[in-house]
Design an enzyme around this catalytic site. Structure first.
Site, short mmCIF file in Angstrom:
data_model
loop_
_atom_site.label_atom_id
_atom_site.label_comp_id
_atom_site.label_asym_id
_atom_site.label_seq_id
_atom_site.Cartn_x
_atom_site.Cartn_y
_atom_site.Cartn_z
CE LYS A 489 22.01 -32.38 28.21
NZ LYS A 489 22.07 -32.71 29.62
CE1 TYR A 714 48.76 -38.39 6.86
CE2 TYR A 714 46.47 -38.82 7.41
CZ TYR A 714 47.43 -38.01 6.83
OH TYR A 714 47.08 -36.84 6.24
C1 LIG Z 1 21.21 -33.72 29.92
C2 LIG Z 1 20.37 -33.65 31.10
C3 LIG Z 1 19.18 -34.39 31.19
C4 LIG Z 1 18.75 -35.41 30.17
O1 LIG Z 1 19.36 -36.64 30.41
P1 LIG Z 1 19.07 -37.90 29.47
O2 LIG Z 1 19.71 -39.04 30.12
O3 LIG Z 1 19.66 -37.56 28.16
O4 LIG Z 1 17.59 -38.01 29.40
C5 LIG Z 1 18.37 -34.20 32.28
N1 LIG Z 1 18.70 -33.30 33.24
C6 LIG Z 1 19.83 -32.58 33.18
C7 LIG Z 1 20.14 -31.63 34.28
C8 LIG Z 1 20.71 -32.72 32.13
O5 LIG Z 1 21.83 -32.00 32.08
#
Ligand SMILES: *Cc1c(COP(=O)(O)O)cnc(C)c1O
Length: 819
Positions: A489, A714
Site C-alpha cells: 500500500k 525565510y
Molecule cells: C499496513 C498494514 C500492515 C503492515 O504493517 P507493518 O507494521 O508495516 O508490517 C498489516 N496489516 C494491515 C491491515 C495494514 O494496514
C-alpha cells in the site's frame, strides 16, 4: 559453463548417488540451483538444495523450464519424472561441493583466493581488471562466495583458463575447510578483519583462524599485520608471505596518502626504495582495496612502474543493474559496465521479472568470451535470447553485426555506439522494457543517457536485493506452511509500485495488499498476477475491482451488502476478506455482527470468504503484549464462530512485521509484512538482521560564505553568529522533507560528515551549515541511508519511520538497483 564433458553416469559415480537414468546421453555442462534462472536446460543439472524451503518443492518448476537432470535427497521424488535423470544422494549440498572438488583437481592452474570481512568482491573484480591482459581469467560471478556460490564458481574453470580468482565468505565456524578444498588456492589474500559475522564465532581470534584455513596450502599469502591480531608471523599460512601496512613495518609500507581531487596519491617503502601510485578513487575503502591490489601486483613480481600504470586505470565496479524510467513510457535496465554470457543471463532474468511491458528489447554490444569462436558465441546468445522471450535485439559492434544472420527476431545492428547515436532519432522506442548491456569500452552510458528520463537531482535509490533479503529474513522466521501477504500500500511505503511488486511476485509471496483500488489496478497493469487484497474498496470502484480481479476487504455489513448487490446475478464465490475488529477500533466486524454476517453470506452464493484477519495495535511493544494476546484470543474465538457458521475453512491472519518478530504464536495461516520489507522493524533491537532498502540522496546546488549575524532563509530564522559556510541542497518540504527538520533539527551527511540544517526548510530546497568543511557544488548529500537511518530522522521530528518513508513525494525519482 565449462567444456569438460561429464556424462550423467560419471556424475553419479563422483557424488556416489543412487541413480535412475532415463537418458544416459545427456551431457551436463551447467549446474543450476534456482529453478527460475536456466540458460541451457538440456545440459543443466538441477540441485534440490534446501534452505528454509525444501528444495524439492522447486523440482516441478525446474522440470517445466526444461531441465531433465536432478540431484535430490528425498526418495519420495524418485518416481516423479519418468523421462528424467535422477541422482539420489544423502546430502545435496555435499554432492555439489564434491563435484566442484573433483572438477578443480583436474586443473593445474594458478588460483588466487580472497577472503576477509569487507572488500572481497571489489578486490576480486579489480585484480581481474589488473591482470586480464596477462591471463585468461575465470572468476567468481558477482559475489558468489558461499558454501553454494564457491562450488558454482569453481565449476566454471575450463581448459583455456590460466588464472582463477575466487572469493570465499564464511559466517560461522567450520565452514572454511570445505571452501579450501574446493578452491585449492595457490595465492591467498586476506582483505581485512572487521566486525561482520562476529555472532558466528566465539572470538575475533577464532574468526581469523577460521578464515586463514583457506590459505593453508598457498605458495604466497598477502596480508596486513593490522588484521592478524596478535598471531605470530610464523603461524601464518603461505610458503612466502607478503605484508602491507599503513601503520607499521611491512613489505609494502605505506608512508603517505594524499587526496588529489577525486583520486588518492599514495607513497610507500618497498624493497628499501620509495615507490608511488595513484588510486583513482576518493573514498577510504577504495584506497585500502587499491593498496591490497597494489600489494598483489608487487608480490606477483610486477615492477612498481607497471603496477602504478595499471592501478591508475582501475574503474568502478558496476555490479548493480539499475532500473529507471525511460522515454516514451519505457522502463530502462542499465547495465553498461559488463558483458559476458553469465551476467547477460542474470540481466535477462531481471528483465523478465519486470512484467510492466510485454515488449522487451535488448541493446547489446560485442561480447568478449574466452575460448569460443564468434559463431559459437552468438549462436549461444541467440538461443538464450529466444529462451528468455526477447522481442527485439539491437546489436552494436562489428562482431555481433557480422553475426546478424544467427538471430531470428526483430533485429537491427550498428557498427559502433556512435553509429547508433547518429541513427537514434529514427529508432522507435515506446512502452517497452529496454535492457542496455555492453562491455565497458562501448561506453553504453551514452546510450542510457539518451533513453532514460533525466533524473532530478534528488533520488530515492531502492535496493531490490535488500528487499528480497528482508523478505527472506522474515520467511526464515515462519513455520513452513505459513503464507505471506506483502503490504504494498501507499506506493509500497514510498518505494514504488510494480517495480517492487514484480520482485515480490518473483520471490513467490502468496498475496499482495493495497489500500485503494487504483493501486491494485496499477499493479495489474504492471503485470502482477498474484491475488491482491484491496483494504478500502470504495463502492464507486467495485467495477474496477471485479474487472481487474481484485479482492475486497469487507469490514462491515454495509459494504458487504453493497458488494453483494453490485455483483451480477450469476456471480459465484467471488473472493472476499473479512476484517475483524479486535481492538484497533478503526474498521471491522465485531461479535454483535455475527448473526447478520453469517446470514448475508450464506444467503448469497455470490461471495466466498477466502480469509479473515485482524490487525495488532502494538505488536512491537512489550508494554502491549497482554493486549496483543487479548487481540489474538478475541480474533480466534470470533473467527472460529464465523468459520463454523459458514461451514468452510479460510485463511486466518493477524500478524504484521513486528508481530512476526515478537509473537511467533501469532503466525496462524498467513502473516502480513509491511515495513519490515522496506528495512525497518520496531520489534527488533536496532533493526538487527534487516538490510537498508531505501537511500535518499540529493546534491549541493550552491555554497555560500555567511558573515556573522547575517540571516539565512525565510523569516530570517537561520543565523550563524560567528559567520560560516552554508550549502543549499535540492530538497524541500514538497519533496517530503518535513518543515519540522528546519533550524538545526534535521541533519544530513555530506562527504561522510553529519551537518545540521540552518534556517527553515523551503518548498524545494533547504540550507545546511557546512562551516569548516570542504564542500562544493554538485557534492552528493545523503538525507537518509543505512547509517543515518529513517529511524534517526523519525526521532528528530518525533514521528515514526513509516511517515518518513511514505512522505517522500512522487516527484522524487525512484531508481532501482539489482545485483
Ligand atoms: C499496513 C498494514 C500492515 C503492515 O504493517 P507493518 O507494521 O508495516 O508490517 C498489516 N496489516 C494491515 C491491515 C495494514 O494496514
Amino acid at each position: 559453463m565449462n567444456d569438460t564433458i561429464y556424462t550423467i553416469d560419471h556424475f553419479a559415480e563422483i557424488i556416489q548417488a543412487k541413480s535412475f537414468i532415463a537418458n544416459p546421453k545427456l551431457n551436463v555442462t551447467r549446474l543450476v540451483i534456482d529453478s527460475r534462472s536456466v540458460i541451457d536446460p538440456e545440459n543443466s543439472l538441477f540441485f534440490a538444495l534446501s534452505s528454509k524451503r525444501d528444495g524439492h518443492e522447486y523440482l516441478e518448476d525446474a522440470y517445466k523450464n526444461g531441465i531433465r537432470s536432478f540431484v535430490i535427497s528425498d526418495a519420495a521424488y524418485l518416481e516423479k519424472f519418468r523421462d528424467a535423470n535422477i541422482l539420489l544422494v544423502a546430502d545435496v549440498l555435499l554432492a555439489l561441493q564434491r563435484l566442484a572438488i573433483v572438477h578443480r583437481e583436474q586443473y593445474d592452474l594458478k588460483v588466487l583466493a580472497i577472503t576477509g570481512s569487507n572488500g572481497k568482491t571489489i578486490v576480486k573484480e579489480w585484480l581481474y581488471q589488473l591482470l586480464a591482459s596477462d591471463f585468461n581469467i575465470v572468476r567468481s560471478p558477482k559475489s558468489f562466495n558461499s558454501q553454494i556460490g564457491v562450488p558454482l564458481s569453481v565449476w566454471n574453470i575450463s581448459d583455456e583458463h590460466t588464472l582463477g580468482i575466487f572469493e570465499a565468505g564464511i559466517s560461522k565456524e567450520n565452514e572454511m575447510e570445505a571452501l579450501q578444498r574446493i578452491i585449492q588456492p595457490t595465492i591467498g589474500i586476506l582483505t581485512n578483519l572487521g566486525e561482520a559475522h562476529a555472532e558466528g564465532f566465539a572470538s575475533q581470534k577464532d574468526k581469523l583462524l577460521e578464515k586463514l584455513k583457506l590459505f593453508k596450502d598457498t605458495d604466497l599469502f598477502i596480508y596486513s599485520p593490522e588484521y592478524i591480531l596478535d598471531l605470530p608471523v610464523s603461524e601464518l599460512p603461505g610458503q612466502t608471505k607478503f605484508s602491507w601496512s599503513m601503520k607499521q613495518k611491512a613489505d609494502l609500507q605505506i608512508s603517505f596518502i594524499e587526496p588529489i581531487e577525486d583520486r588518492n596519491y599514495v607513497r610507500a617503502l618497498f624493497k628499501g626504495a620509495e615507490i608511488e601510485c595513484l588510486i583513482p578513487f576518493s573514498d577510504r575503502a577504495s584506497v585500502e582495496n587499491g593498496i591490497i591490489c597494489w600489494a598483489g601486483l608487487l608480490s606477483m613480481g610486477y615492477s612498481p612502474e607497471e603496477a602504478d600504470a595499471r592501478l591508475e586505470k582501475l574503474t568502478r565496479v558496476g555490479m548493480r543493474l539499475e532500473l529507471k524510467n525511460g522515454i516514451n513510457q519505457c522502463s530502462v535496465i542499465d547495465d553498461s559496465y559488463s558483458a559476458d554470457i553469465s551476467s547477460l543471463a542474470i540481466a535477462l532474468d531481471f528483465l523478465n521479472l519486470q512484467n510492466q511491458h510485454a515488449k522487451k528489447t535488448l541493446i547489446l554490444s560485442d561480447l568478449h568470451e574466452t575460448g569460443k569462436n564468434q559463431e559459437e558465441l552468438y549462436t549461444e546468445i541467440s538461443a538464450l535470447l529466444k529462451q528468455k522471450n526477447l522481442s527485439r535485439l539491437i546489436g552494436i559492434g562489428p562482431h555481433i553485426s557480422a553475426s546478424a544472420a544467427l538471430f531470428d527476431m526483430d533485429t537491427s545492428f550498428f557498427q559502433s555506439t556512435q553509429d547508433f547515436i547518429d541513427h537514434f532519432p529514427a529508432i522507435h522506442f515506446s512502452n517497452e522494457t529496454i535492457l542496455v548491456k555492453g562491455a565497458r569500452k562501448f561506453e553504453f552510458e551514452r546510450i542510457s543517457k539518451l533513453i532514460t528520463q533525466k533524473v532530478h537531482d534528488t533520488v530515492l535509490e531502492i535496493d531490490l536485493n535488500a528487499l528480497a533479503g528482508n523478505l527472506q529474513f522474515y520467511r526464515n522466521k515462519l513455520r513452513p506452511q505459513v503464507k505471506i501477504m506483502a503490504m504494498v500500500k501507499a506506493f509500497s511505503y514510498g518505494s514504488g509500485s510494480f517495480e517492487i511488486a514484480n520482485v515480490l511476485q518473483y520471490h513467490k509471496v502468496d498475496y499482495l495488499a493495497v489500500a485503494y483500488t487504483d493501486e491494485g489496478v496499477a499493479l495489474r497493469k504492471g503485470g502482477i498476477t498474484l491475488p491482491i487484497m484491496v483494504m478500502s474498496p470504495e463502492p464507486s470502484a467495485f467495477d474496477a475491482i471485479v474487472k481487474y480481479n481484485l479482492e475486497p476487504e469487507i469490514y462491515n455489513l454495509d459494504i458487504l451488502s453493497s458488494f453483494i448487490n453490485f455483483l451480477s446475478a450469476d456471480a459465484y464465490d467471488y473472493p472476499v476478506h473479512l476484517k475483524i475488529d479486535t481492538g484497533m477500533h478503526r474498521l471491522g466486524f465485531e461479535e454483535g455482527d455475527l448473526t447478520e454476517l453469517l446470514e448475508m453470506i450464506r444467503g448469497s452464493r455470490k461471495v466466498k470468504v477466502v480469509s479473515a484477519f485482524s490487525h495488532l495495535v502494538g505488536s512491537e511493544d512489550e508494554h502491549h503484549d497482554a493486549f496483543t494476546k487479548h487481540q489474538m484470543e478475541r480474533f480466534s474465538a470470533f473467527t472460529r464462530q464465523i468459520s463454523d457458521g459458514l461451514g468452510y475453512k479460510f485463511i486466518w491472519h493477524i500478524s504484521n512485521t513486528s508481530g512476526i518478530t515478537r509473537h511467533p504464536e501469532a503466525q496462524l495461516d498467513m502473516v502480513r509484512i509491511g515495513i519490515g520489507l522496506y528495512g525497518y522493524d520496531g520489534g527488533l533491537d536496532r533493526n538487527h538482521g534487516l538490510q537498508t532498502v531505501a537511500v535518499l540522496k540529493t546534491t549541493v546546488t550552491q555554497v555560500k560564505e555567511i558573515k556573522p549575524n547575517e540571516t539565512i532563509g525565510y523569516g530570517r530564522r537561520g543565523i550563524l553568529p560567528d559567520g560560516g559556510t552554508t550549502a543549499t541542497v535540492k530538497i524541500g518540504y514538497a519533496d517530503g522533507y518535513n518543515r519540522r527538520f528546519g533550524n538545526g533539527i534535521g541533519k544530513m551527511l555530506i562527504n561522510g560528515k553529519l551537518v545540521p540544517t540552518v534556517g527553515v526548510i523551503c518548498m524545494d530546497m533547504c540550507m545546511l551549515d557546512v562551516t569548516g568543511l570542504e564542500v562544493k557544488t554538485g557534492d552528493e548529500v545523503i538525507v537518509f541511508n543505512g547509517e543515518l537511518t529513517i529511524a534517526n530522522l523519525a526521532e528528530q521530528i518525533q514521528t515514526i519511520p513509516y511517515e518518513i518513508l511514505t512522505n517522500i513525494s512522487q516527484r522524487v525519482k525512484r531508481v532501482y538497483f539489482y545485483e
